[in-house]
Write a protein that holds these residues in place. Sequence first.
Motif, short mmCIF file in Angstrom:
data_model
loop_
_atom_site.label_atom_id
_atom_site.label_comp_id
_atom_site.label_asym_id
_atom_site.label_seq_id
_atom_site.Cartn_x
_atom_site.Cartn_y
_atom_site.Cartn_z
N LYS A 36 29.57 13.45 40.78
CA LYS A 36 30.96 13.12 40.44
C LYS A 36 31.09 12.66 39.00
O LYS A 36 32.02 13.04 38.29
N GLU A 37 30.16 11.84 38.56
CA GLU A 37 30.23 11.28 37.21
C GLU A 37 29.88 12.29 36.13
O GLU A 37 30.56 12.40 35.11
N PRO A 40 32.12 16.62 36.83
CA PRO A 40 33.39 16.38 37.52
C PRO A 40 34.08 17.64 38.06
O PRO A 40 34.90 17.54 38.97
N ILE A 44 32.65 18.83 45.87
CA ILE A 44 31.62 18.18 46.69
C ILE A 44 32.01 18.26 48.16
O ILE A 44 33.13 17.94 48.54
#
Length: 184
Positions: A36-37, A40, A44
Amino acid sequence: NKCLSALYAALKAIPGDHEVIFVDNNSSDNSVAFVKEHFPKVKILKLRSNTGFSIANNKGVKRASKDLVMLLNNDMMLSENIFKTLLTHFDDSRVFAAQPKVVLENGRICEGHSWSEFKDEMLYFFNERQFNDMPAVNRPMCTLYPMGGCAVMDRRGYLRLGGLDAMFSPFSWEDDDIGYRAVK
């Protein structure tokens, strides 16, 4: 990190709109937060339990929206030009899957494309890892084994075949099985 970075570099080398789906099979590390970081744009799909290789891949392919999907294990590092050659095989509408050679860091072949031939009323199976001195190893050829860890497949064909068979969970032989069913 290395896998996704290599994947994005390879995707950048070909035209079109691509999607990357990260299927998390109920990991206990911080991989979801990391993706996620640092990535982006990645979609997911977090599973509530470790479903095994087949089911996790099937869920990811069902979520995909593109005509071709690549099953890719997180320990595979793609070369930047992998798709330029690999995707040309799909110019033939009969092609269900295509896979590259998988080479270890030391240069040795880890897995190879497998093929078979009928001869003397017998079906013989070969794998380039065991038969790397055969001329067939150095050219594209039909295979019964689209290796689940790194293969591009026709999404509609994959779904029509029912995907990877969960009977083989947690893993082993599911990719041979789907390849066989595709040839049939």
